[in-house]
Write a protein that holds these residues in place. Structure first.
Motif, mmCIF file in Angstrom:
data_model
loop_
_atom_site.group_PDB
_atom_site.id
_atom_site.type_symbol
_atom_site.label_atom_id
_atom_site.label_comp_id
_atom_site.label_asym_id
_atom_site.label_seq_id
_atom_site.Cartn_x
_atom_site.Cartn_y
_atom_site.Cartn_z
ATOM 1 N N GLU A 49 -13.064 53.299 18.190
ATOM 2 C CA GLU A 49 -12.927 53.674 16.698
ATOM 3 C C GLU A 49 -11.671 52.830 16.136
ATOM 4 O O GLU A 49 -11.778 52.456 15.030
ATOM 5 C CB GLU A 49 -12.809 55.304 16.651
ATOM 6 N N ALA A 50 -10.462 52.931 16.883
ATOM 7 C CA ALA A 50 -9.304 52.153 16.368
ATOM 8 C C ALA A 50 -9.312 51.091 16.046
ATOM 9 O O ALA A 50 -9.201 50.143 15.145
ATOM 10 C CB ALA A 50 -8.243 52.658 17.088
ATOM 11 N N ASP A 94 -5.035 51.240 7.223
ATOM 12 C CA ASP A 94 -6.165 51.680 8.130
ATOM 13 C C ASP A 94 -5.531 52.081 9.359
ATOM 14 O O ASP A 94 -5.850 53.078 10.169
ATOM 15 C CB ASP A 94 -7.282 50.710 8.143
ATOM 16 N N PHE A 95 -4.780 51.222 9.928
ATOM 17 C CA PHE A 95 -4.071 51.436 11.199
ATOM 18 C C PHE A 95 -3.308 52.813 11.019
ATOM 19 O O PHE A 95 -3.424 53.746 12.185
ATOM 20 C CB PHE A 95 -3.150 50.585 11.642
ATOM 21 N N PRO A 139 -11.966 57.407 20.766
ATOM 22 C CA PRO A 139 -10.778 56.891 19.929
ATOM 23 C C PRO A 139 -10.264 55.318 19.978
ATOM 24 O O PRO A 139 -10.090 54.828 18.912
ATOM 25 C CB PRO A 139 -9.555 57.662 20.479
ATOM 26 N N TRP A 140 -10.345 54.651 21.296
ATOM 27 C CA TRP A 140 -9.836 53.333 21.044
ATOM 28 C C TRP A 140 -10.849 52.422 20.593
ATOM 29 O O TRP A 140 -10.198 51.522 19.674
ATOM 30 C CB TRP A 140 -9.566 52.997 22.824
ATOM 31 N N GLN A 166 -5.352 55.941 11.036
ATOM 32 C CA GLN A 166 -6.198 56.092 12.237
ATOM 33 C C GLN A 166 -5.177 56.822 13.429
ATOM 34 O O GLN A 166 -5.698 57.478 14.140
ATOM 35 C CB GLN A 166 -6.497 54.792 12.670
ATOM 36 N N VAL A 167 -3.758 56.578 13.259
ATOM 37 C CA VAL A 167 -2.916 57.300 14.110
ATOM 38 C C VAL A 167 -2.281 58.470 13.680
ATOM 39 O O VAL A 167 -1.234 58.919 13.729
ATOM 40 C CB VAL A 167 -2.044 56.051 14.822
ATOM 41 N N ASP A 168 -2.785 58.860 12.354
ATOM 42 C CA ASP A 168 -2.397 60.043 11.909
ATOM 43 C C ASP A 168 -1.137 60.125 11.126
ATOM 44 O O ASP A 168 -0.378 60.980 11.041
ATOM 45 C CB ASP A 168 -2.587 61.312 12.787
ATOM 46 N N HIS A 182 -18.318 50.352 13.801
ATOM 47 C CA HIS A 182 -17.221 51.473 13.514
ATOM 48 C C HIS A 182 -17.806 52.890 13.359
ATOM 49 O O HIS A 182 -17.474 53.937 13.782
ATOM 50 C CB HIS A 182 -16.490 51.112 12.397
ATOM 51 N N LYS A 191 -12.047 49.676 13.647
ATOM 52 C CA LYS A 191 -11.297 49.952 12.212
ATOM 53 C C LYS A 191 -10.319 49.039 11.789
ATOM 54 O O LYS A 191 -10.265 48.257 10.626
ATOM 55 C CB LYS A 191 -10.571 51.474 12.082
ATOM 56 N N VAL A 192 -9.728 48.471 12.834
ATOM 57 C CA VAL A 192 -8.426 47.478 12.297
ATOM 58 C C VAL A 192 -9.106 45.967 12.194
ATOM 59 O O VAL A 192 -8.349 45.141 11.801
ATOM 60 C CB VAL A 192 -7.288 47.616 13.199
#
Length: 209
Positions: free
Chosen positions: A30-31, A65-66, A27-28, A69-71, A18, A34-35
């Motif tokens: 990374e996301a 976390d999710f 971004p994909w 990650q999506v602000d 990560h 992270k999850v």
């Protein structure tokens, strides 16, 4: 024991990957990495006989976390707030020495950090105050429960303070790496301090290394 060690190794590998994805800026990946962090840690906790409240806390952390990650900042803070409620409850059950000096020290830290970040927080000031109170309470109660959990609570506080630094508009190059490195370490330390007695987490970490 080997199976538990494998999941802890997976957590460490996912955390390392990560951090690389942050540098790559894709971004994909990374996301996704992270999850995957909290599920891997949760399986290890489950195999080690960890308490249900800890598993709930890790599940809430996964949601947080999710969302971050999506602000979705405020919902993400709310999810992590649930996690901190679980941690506080668990550490209060375990604590044997409830030092007012620890409360005072972290109280000073809370006031100073908020004062420094306050001008740049804008519309999220109230959510940050509420969340930071829960975060600081985790730091206090974890410190009451032992050195391992105490370090975990302190490192979690540092991680989220670094997020606050970014929210306040004070960006610097390595901040995203420091946020996630300290977060991954903090979650491991908190979780490992709460797993079943008699199965030293240190041994699993050594086997996973």
């Amino acid at each position: 024991m080997k199976r538990g060690s494998a999941w802890l190794a997976a957590y460490a590998v996912i955390a390392a990957v990560h951090l690389v994805t942050i540098a790559v800026g894709e971004p994909w990946s990374e996301a996704i990495t992270k999850v995957l962090l909290m599920p891997a840690l949760a399986v290890w906790v489950r195999l080690r006989g960890g308490p249900v409240a800890l598993l709930i806390g890790l599940a809430a952390s996964l949601v947080g976390d999710f969302l971050l990650q999506v602000d979705h900042l405020v919902p993400g803070m709310a999810a992590f707030g649930v996690a901190h409620v679980c941690y506080v409850w668990l550490f209060i059950q375990r604590s044997t020495r409830r030092s007012l000096a620890v409360v005072a020290a972290y109280g000073v830290v809370w006031v100073v950090v908020l004062a420094l970040l306050w001008p740049g927080l804008g519309d999220v000031r109230v959510p940050v105050v509420l969340y930071s109170l829960l975060l600081t309470t985790t730091a206090v109660t974890s410190a009451w429960s032992g050195w391992r959990s105490g370090i975990g609570g302190a490192v979690f506080l540092i991680s989220d303070a670094l997020i606050g630094v970014g929210l306040a508009g004070h960006e610097f190059g390595v901040r995203p790496y420091l946020v996630m490195a300290t977060y991954c370490l903090a979650q491991y330390l908190l979780a490992s301090s709460l797993v079943a007695v008699g199965q030293p987490a240190e041994q699993d970490l050594e086997r996973a290394a």
